[in-house]
Design an enzyme around this catalytic site. Structure first.
Site, PDB file in Angstrom:
ATOM      1  N   ARG A  60       0.836  -1.196   0.000  1.00 28.02           N
ATOM      2  CA  ARG A  60       0.000   0.000   0.000  1.00 28.02           C
ATOM      3  C   ARG A  60       0.879   1.259   0.000  1.00 28.02           C
ATOM      4  O   ARG A  60       2.026   1.233   0.416  1.00 28.02           O
ATOM      5  CB  ARG A  60      -0.908   0.042   1.231  1.00 28.02           C
ATOM      6  N   LYS A 201      -8.570  -2.913   1.082  1.00 30.68           N
ATOM      7  CA  LYS A 201      -8.440  -1.924   2.144  1.00 30.68           C
ATOM      8  C   LYS A 201      -9.306  -0.694   1.884  1.00 30.68           C
ATOM      9  O   LYS A 201      -9.688   0.011   2.823  1.00 30.68           O
ATOM     10  CB  LYS A 201      -6.980  -1.513   2.315  1.00 30.68           C
ATOM     11  N   HIS A 221      -9.533  -4.418  12.844  1.00 29.60           N
ATOM     12  CA  HIS A 221      -8.470  -5.011  12.020  1.00 29.60           C
ATOM     13  C   HIS A 221      -7.934  -6.202  12.804  1.00 29.60           C
ATOM     14  O   HIS A 221      -6.994  -6.096  13.583  1.00 29.60           O
ATOM     15  CB  HIS A 221      -7.378  -3.978  11.763  1.00 29.60           C
ATOM     16  N   SER A 239       0.714  -6.122  10.398  1.00 27.83           N
ATOM     17  CA  SER A 239       1.328  -7.059   9.463  1.00 27.83           C
ATOM     18  C   SER A 239       2.598  -7.663  10.055  1.00 27.83           C
ATOM     19  O   SER A 239       3.435  -6.963  10.624  1.00 27.83           O
ATOM     20  CB  SER A 239       1.661  -6.317   8.167  1.00 27.83           C
ATOM     21  N   LYS A 243      -1.143 -12.648  12.900  1.00 24.80           N
ATOM     22  CA  LYS A 243      -2.610 -12.594  12.961  1.00 24.80           C
ATOM     23  C   LYS A 243      -3.249 -13.722  12.154  1.00 24.80           C
ATOM     24  O   LYS A 243      -4.163 -14.405  12.635  1.00 24.80           O
ATOM     25  CB  LYS A 243      -3.061 -11.223  12.441  1.00 24.80           C
ATOM     26  N   THR A 244      -2.783 -13.911  10.939  1.00 19.33           N
ATOM     27  CA  THR A 244      -3.336 -14.963  10.082  1.00 19.33           C
ATOM     28  C   THR A 244      -2.908 -16.343  10.575  1.00 19.33           C
ATOM     29  O   THR A 244      -3.722 -17.263  10.694  1.00 19.33           O
ATOM     30  CB  THR A 244      -2.881 -14.763   8.621  1.00 19.33           C
ATOM     31  N   ASP A 258      -8.668 -11.111   8.885  1.00 15.95           N
ATOM     32  CA  ASP A 258      -8.170  -9.733   8.799  1.00 15.95           C
ATOM     33  C   ASP A 258      -9.160  -8.646   9.205  1.00 15.95           C
ATOM     34  O   ASP A 258      -8.759  -7.661   9.798  1.00 15.95           O
ATOM     35  CB  ASP A 258      -7.686  -9.461   7.369  1.00 15.95           C
ATOM     36  N   ARG A 322       2.832 -12.200  -1.072  1.00 10.47           N
ATOM     37  CA  ARG A 322       1.502 -12.497  -0.537  1.00 10.47           C
ATOM     38  C   ARG A 322       0.799 -13.578  -1.340  1.00 10.47           C
ATOM     39  O   ARG A 322       1.155 -13.868  -2.483  1.00 10.47           O
ATOM     40  CB  ARG A 322       0.629 -11.241  -0.585  1.00 10.47           C
TER      41      ARG A 322
END
Length: 531
Positions: A60, A201, A221, A239, A243-244, A258, A322
């Site tokens: 981003r 996003k 988030h 990031s 988290k994932t 997410d 990714r």
């Protein structure tokens, strides 16, 4: 269930100013995969996944994200260097230029929706210049049935033109790329960048305004999963904090990885229909769920492929490699993606200073303080010029996507935590035994054991000790985890060096929080470091 067939219904885009009919509507992932390869825009990995290169931008571009300042947003958005205002007139002019550009292109259009809870559904149309961008939209948004498409009541539109380059002097942008939200026209306008994360996003940012302002729902988030007893766990984290990875638990069903909402009815629902995971250093041993999801229908971004095989350790294009895949690529999922009875919240941080405990239990004041702070750390190699750990604070663990003032979200979270009587834990997935370059990364198996123990209530009756500087409550024992790793100071050979580093990090926290002090009550202020 996988949608492998094409819906032959055609669609007109004349209402958007697009006058041609060279439009591919609601193509299947298989068709979009094949078109991408036929056009030389991607290649197929040995796993059957599609691999693409997003071009100039592999992440981003926060400084090129704008919100149109108008009657809806002017007195509600927290304007500044995160939420940068854009003029309505400039938006209209730029939109017309993008549409004129798209009038010369073959287009790919998809109707989809966000928010798995039917009471909060947001219908979305995505108009893409590239076929693989449209495949990304298939993966990441929720997929309506053919019956739902018959009566599709459109609310928001994403117009995505990676090949269009803005002229900053004429168009009011900072440079040639842009991602702009217009809440009056209900359009996310994205151009000059092929990075697909801007698509998801953009809608996430819109929902972060719509849900709290209009629907008394907290947008988060975070990832979330649910246990056999119906208890929901929520994982906040920036990031690279896990988290994932940590929400993909074979013993619990995944709600999403997410973006979620927490309703007034105490339900947790996924915004999305897929996952967008980092694949740097990915292996089947460490992250079997994500590794196994890389198959036909998945999209790999900016990875290096040699003889059909992906080299997940090769970061020559970017550290931010990714994969995007529909959530049904994960075996153990909650259907629909809605959970109830939230019982545990985990704040994940990858502390490269090696200071924070691997697990600690937070008071309500500490929970609010750490939520507003949103701390993790960047390490050498993640960005140009970074040679040693740098603290990174992102309010609410997602400041780039939060249009309202962070305390608005923190107040909602505090209210919901107390109402639901949840336990809140701070988890350090970062370094132990010293800072980055000296210590080592906390073992994933230990982190999983600590989280499992918290979820199963096994840390309810153990003894705790207080961190002398941060005031955090650290368990002195945890099943299947060596006692010596639970207090970070004990893992350092040089205890004095630890104390110096801990005070250094505490000062970073205090300096960051100064901008929130006038909005924070005494309980929240007392939740910060003591030193």
């Amino acid at each position: 269930m996988k949608d492998s067939t094409s819906i032959t219904k055609t669609i007109s885009l004349h209402s958007y100013g697009i006058t041609h009919d060279n439009v591919n509507y609601q193509l299947s992932p298989d068709e979009l995969h094949d078109i991408t390869i036929e056009k030389g825009m991607g290649q197929e990995a040995s796993s059957g996944a599609l691999a693409v290169n997003t071009g100039e931008f592999t992440g981003r571009s926060p400084m090129d994200r704008f919100i149109v300042k108008d009657d809806i947003t002017s007195d509600k958005v927290w304007w500044g260097n995160i939420n940068i205002p854009f003029e309505s007139e400039k938006f209209d002019q730029l939109y017309d230029k993008v549409i004129a550009y798209l009038n010369t292109k073959e287009l790919y259009v998809r109707d989809s929706y966000a928010c798995a809870d039917a009471d909060y559904k947001l219908n979305i149309r995505v108009i893409n210049e590239y076929p693989w961008s449209n495949m990304f939209a298939y993966n990441m948004f929720l997929r309506p049935t053919e019956d739902e498409l018959e009566d599709f009541d459109l609310e928001w539109t994403v117009v995505n033109a990676p090949g269009f380059m803005a002229n900053p002097e004429e168009d009011g942008t900072r440079q040639h790329n842009f991602a702009i939200l217009n809440f009056t026209r209900k359009i996310a306008l994205i151009g000059g960048t092929g990075y697909t994360g801007e698509i998801k996003k953009g809608i996430f940012s819109a929902l972060n305004f719509i849900l709290p302002v209009n629907k008394n729902t907290l947008p988060m988030h975070c990832s979330a999963n649910v246990g056999e007893a119906g208890d929901t766990a929520i994982f906040f984290g920036l990031s690279g904090t896990g988290k994932t990875t940590l929400s993909a638990d074979p013993e619990r069903k995944l709600i999403g990885d997410d973006e979620h909402g927490w309703t007034a009815e105490n339900k947790i629902f996924n915004f999305e229909g897929g996952c967008y995971a980092k694949v740097i250093n990915l292996s089947s041993e460490k992250e079997p769920d994500i590794y196994g999801a890389i198959k036909p229908g998945a999209i790999l971004e900016n990875v290096i492929i040699k003889d059909g095989e992906v080299d997940f350790d090769d970061t020559s294009i970017t550290q931010n490699t990714r994969v995007s895949y529909p959530i049904y690529h994960i075996n153990n999922i909650k259907e629909p993606s809605v959970g109830e009875n939230p019982k545990n919240i985990f704040f994940l941080t990858a502390d490269a200073f090696g200071v924070l405990p691997p697990i600690s239990k937070l008071t309500p004041g500490q929970a609010a303080y750490h939520f507003i702070s949103g701390y993790t750390a960047k390490v050498a190699g993640t960005e140009a010029g970074i040679t040693e750990p740098v603290p990174s604070f992102s309010a609410c663990f997602g400041a780039p996507f939060m249009p309202l003032h962070p305390t608005r979200y923190a107040e909602m979270l505090s209210h919901k935590m107390q109402e639901a009587n949840v336990n809140v834990w701070l988890i350090n997935t970062g370094w132990t035994g010293g800072p980055y370059g000296i210590g080592s990364r906390m073992k994933l198996k230990y982190t999983r054991e600590m989280i499992s123990s918290a979820l199963e209530g096994l840390l309810s009756d153990v003894e705790y000790q207080e961190h002398p500087i941060f005031g955090l409550q650290m368990p002195i024992s945890c099943p299947n985890v060596p006692n010596e790793v639970l207090n970070p100071r004990d893992t350092w050979k040089d205890k004095e060096a630890y104390d110096i580093k801990a005070k250094e990090l505490a000062l970073f926290f205090k300096n960051n929080f100064k901008k929130f002090e006038e909005y924070a009550n005494e309980e929240i202020m007392n939740g910060g470091p003591k030193a």
